[in-house]
Structure formats: structure tokens, C-alpha cells
Design an enzyme around this catalytic site. Structure first.
Site, PDB file in Angstrom:
ATOM      1  N   ASP A   1      44.780 -11.190  38.797  1.00 54.44           N
ATOM      2  CA  ASP A   1      43.524 -11.155  38.020  1.00 54.44           C
ATOM      3  C   ASP A   1      43.474  -9.857  37.210  1.00 54.44           C
ATOM      4  O   ASP A   1      43.664  -8.777  37.762  1.00 54.44           O
ATOM      5  CB  ASP A   1      42.321 -11.205  38.973  1.00 54.44           C
ATOM      6  CG  ASP A   1      42.236 -12.539  39.702  1.00 54.44           C
ATOM      7  OD1 ASP A   1      42.635 -13.564  39.112  1.00 54.44           O
ATOM      8  OD2 ASP A   1      41.791 -12.562  40.866  1.00 54.44           O
TER       9      ASP A   1
ATOM     10  N   ASP B   1      50.489 -12.171  31.559  1.00 64.26           N
ATOM     11  CA  ASP B   1      50.431 -12.375  30.107  1.00 64.26           C
ATOM     12  C   ASP B   1      49.451 -11.373  29.487  1.00 64.26           C
ATOM     13  O   ASP B   1      49.179 -11.457  28.296  1.00 64.26           O
ATOM     14  CB  ASP B   1      49.975 -13.812  29.783  1.00 64.26           C
ATOM     15  CG  ASP B   1      48.696 -14.198  30.517  1.00 64.26           C
ATOM     16  OD1 ASP B   1      48.669 -14.071  31.757  1.00 64.26           O
ATOM     17  OD2 ASP B   1      47.735 -14.604  29.855  1.00 64.26           O
TER      18      ASP B   1
ATOM     19  N   LYS C   1      37.168  -5.345  32.575  1.00 62.35           N
ATOM     20  CA  LYS C   1      36.254  -4.213  32.370  1.00 62.35           C
ATOM     21  C   LYS C   1      36.751  -2.991  33.125  1.00 62.35           C
ATOM     22  O   LYS C   1      37.142  -3.099  34.293  1.00 62.35           O
ATOM     23  CB  LYS C   1      34.849  -4.579  32.873  1.00 62.35           C
ATOM     24  CG  LYS C   1      34.184  -5.648  32.056  1.00 62.35           C
ATOM     25  CD  LYS C   1      32.783  -5.917  32.559  1.00 62.35           C
ATOM     26  CE  LYS C   1      32.192  -7.084  31.795  1.00 62.35           C
ATOM     27  NZ  LYS C   1      31.309  -7.896  32.590  1.00 62.35           N
TER      28      LYS C   1
ATOM     29  N   ASP D   1      54.323 -13.819  48.446  1.00 65.19           N
ATOM     30  CA  ASP D   1      53.685 -13.996  47.130  1.00 65.19           C
ATOM     31  C   ASP D   1      52.210 -13.631  47.284  1.00 65.19           C
ATOM     32  O   ASP D   1      51.485 -14.285  48.039  1.00 65.19           O
ATOM     33  CB  ASP D   1      53.844 -15.454  46.676  1.00 65.19           C
ATOM     34  CG  ASP D   1      53.336 -15.664  45.256  1.00 65.19           C
ATOM     35  OD1 ASP D   1      53.641 -14.838  44.376  1.00 65.19           O
ATOM     36  OD2 ASP D   1      52.627 -16.664  45.029  1.00 65.19           O
TER      37      ASP D   1
ATOM     38  N   ASN E   1      42.441 -10.334  51.814  1.00 63.54           N
ATOM     39  CA  ASN E   1      42.845  -9.338  50.832  1.00 63.54           C
ATOM     40  C   ASN E   1      44.221  -8.805  51.243  1.00 63.54           C
ATOM     41  O   ASN E   1      44.386  -8.245  52.338  1.00 63.54           O
ATOM     42  CB  ASN E   1      41.801  -8.205  50.826  1.00 63.54           C
ATOM     43  CG  ASN E   1      42.132  -7.137  49.809  1.00 63.54           C
ATOM     44  OD1 ASN E   1      43.249  -7.045  49.299  1.00 63.54           O
ATOM     45  ND2 ASN E   1      41.158  -6.297  49.507  1.00 63.54           N
TER      46      ASN E   1
END
Ligand SMILES: C[S@@+](CC[C@H](N)C(=O)[O-])C[C@H]1O[C@@H](n2cnc3c(N)ncnc32)[C@H](O)[C@@H]1O
Length: 209
Positions: free
Chosen positions: A113, A149, A117, A35, A87
Site C-alpha cells: 500500500d 508501480d 499522504k 510474501d 501486521n
């Protein structure tokens, strides 16, 4: 409190050593699910306790969250769960970590995330180079799950994964969740929030061909 970290920062170039599968898990032969962006791991704790016939590895770039997951794990005697800080791209692209693929069956990106922008799109975890690495790493038949979402992010992720000719989208109505890493459709923290607020969830599953 700082909510985001820049994954392109040099701070993440140096990666944590991942122990062998035998060191991480009680039974290293079990199917492995990774995950990516597991936060402090609640979702994986639920899964690992429920599905003791799978191993789970969580990767999280925010050190405080990864450490909180590791601390919790130390207190509980759960032998099919492990957390790594860093990362995900650097971790899975590291030559020393190729052993992970042995029993790797699936990878999830749950509510990554969005980096709204345009100039920050390059910070999104799903990038063509990362998908290419996963495409070389993952065995035929293994799966990538994405969920978000944010419609724009979903379209971007779908386009990035579908552009790699080694991944094919699966029709979810033919998909047997019972055999997956998450047979009981355990929800992540963000997913619970999104459902409580009656927002729409966009999701896809891809198979490595
Ligand atoms: C919006 S949160 C979602 C957390 C959780 N998956 C959920 O559904 O509740 C996204 C998480 O991904 C982590 N993350 C972002 N980029 C990452 C990267 N390159 N490697 C590992 N984790 C990353 C963030 O720090 C954050 O904890």
C-alpha cells in the site's frame, strides 16, 4: 468495503500463534519464502502448486482477506503453503516466531500500500525499524524482493533498505530466477492489473550480506 486498515492500530498488537514448521508444512526442510501483504493469497496458491520444492508463508493484515486465503487452503490439499493474519512487523518481531528463520530464503513485498499522504508514510509496511529486524533475522545470502508501480514509494523503499548496511542491491541482469522462489515469474493480482494497463513496474532485489 474498507480497503485499508491502519497497521499501527492497537488491534494488531495481539498476534496469532504461528505453528511450528512441522505443523505448517509437509516437508519443513524445504526453502521458505514469505510474501508480506499477500491479500487473499492467489499468487501464493499459484506458486505453491507450481513449485512443490518450496514452502510459502503469506502474511496479510486484512482479516477478511487472510480468512478467505485460509478457507481456500482448507479446501485444497496443498501442503507447502500457510497463511497468517496480522501486521507483518509484529509477527516477525515476536520472539516466539524466531524459529521461522530456519529455512527462510527470501521475502517479497509485492505492490505494498503506497499511503500517499506524507502524514501516513509511517503506515507503510517498509520502515527502517522493520528492515532492521529483518536484517537481524535473515541469514547471509537471503533475499528481499520489492515491486511497485508507484515511483515515489519505490524510491522510499529503496532508500530505506539500502540505508541498512547489511543489504546490498543485486544487479537483476545477473540474477538467476530459476533458483528463486518464483522461477516462472508468476504475477500477483496487482501486477496483472498494472501490466494490463501498461503501467511501469519498479522492482529491486537485495541480498543480506
Ligand atoms: C496493494 S495490496 C497488494 C496485494 C498483493 N501483494 C498483490 O500484489 O496483488 C497490499 C496488501 O498488503 C497488505 N498489508 C498492508 N500492510 C501490511 C502489514 N503491515 N502486514 C501485512 N500485510 C499488510 C494490505 O492489506 C493489502 O492486502
Amino acid at each position: 468495503m474498507r480497503q485499508h486498515v491502519n497497521p499501527l492500530s492497537k488491534n494488531f498488537d495481539e498476534i496469532e500463534r504461528i505453528p511450528t514448521l512441522n505443523e505448517m508444512f509437509d516437508n519443513s526442510k524445504l526453502n521458505l519464502h514469505i510474501d508480506i501483504g499477500c491479500a487473499s493469497g492467489e499468487f501464493l496458491f499459484d506458486l505453491a502448486l507450481e513449485n512443490t520444492n518450496w514452502n510459502y508463508l503469506g502474511i496479510e493484515i486484512r482479516e477478511r482477506l487472510a480468512n478467505s486465503a485460509k478457507l481456500k487452503l482448507r479446501d485444497k490439499e496443498i501442503k507447502n503453503l500457510y497463511f497468517v493474519f496480522g501486521n507483518a512487523y509484529n509477527i516477525l518481531n515476536d520472539i516466539h516466531n524466531k524459529f521461522i528463520i530456519k529455512n527462510l530464503k527470501s521475502i517479497s513485498f509485492n505492490f505494498p500500500d503506497p499511503w500517499f499522504k506524507k502524514r501516513h508514510y509511517k503506515r507503510r509496511v517498509i520502515q527502517p525499524e522493520f528492515i532492521n529486524i529483518l536484517s537481524n533475522l535473515m541469514k547471509e545470502g537471503s533475499l528481499i524482493y520489492i515491486k511497485t508501480d508507484v515511483k515515489d514509494l519505490f524510491e522510499y523503499m529503496d532508500c530505506t533498505i539500502s540505508s541498512d548496511c547489511n543489504f546490498e542491491k543485486i544487479d537483476k541482469k545477473d540474477f538467476n530466477y530459476y533458483k528463486s522462489f518464483n522461477p516462472n515469474k508468476v504475477q500477483t493480482n496487482r501486477e496483472k492489473y498494472v501490466l494490463a494497463n501498461e503501467l511501469k513496474i519498479f522492482e529491486n532485489i537485495y541480498i543480506k550480506t
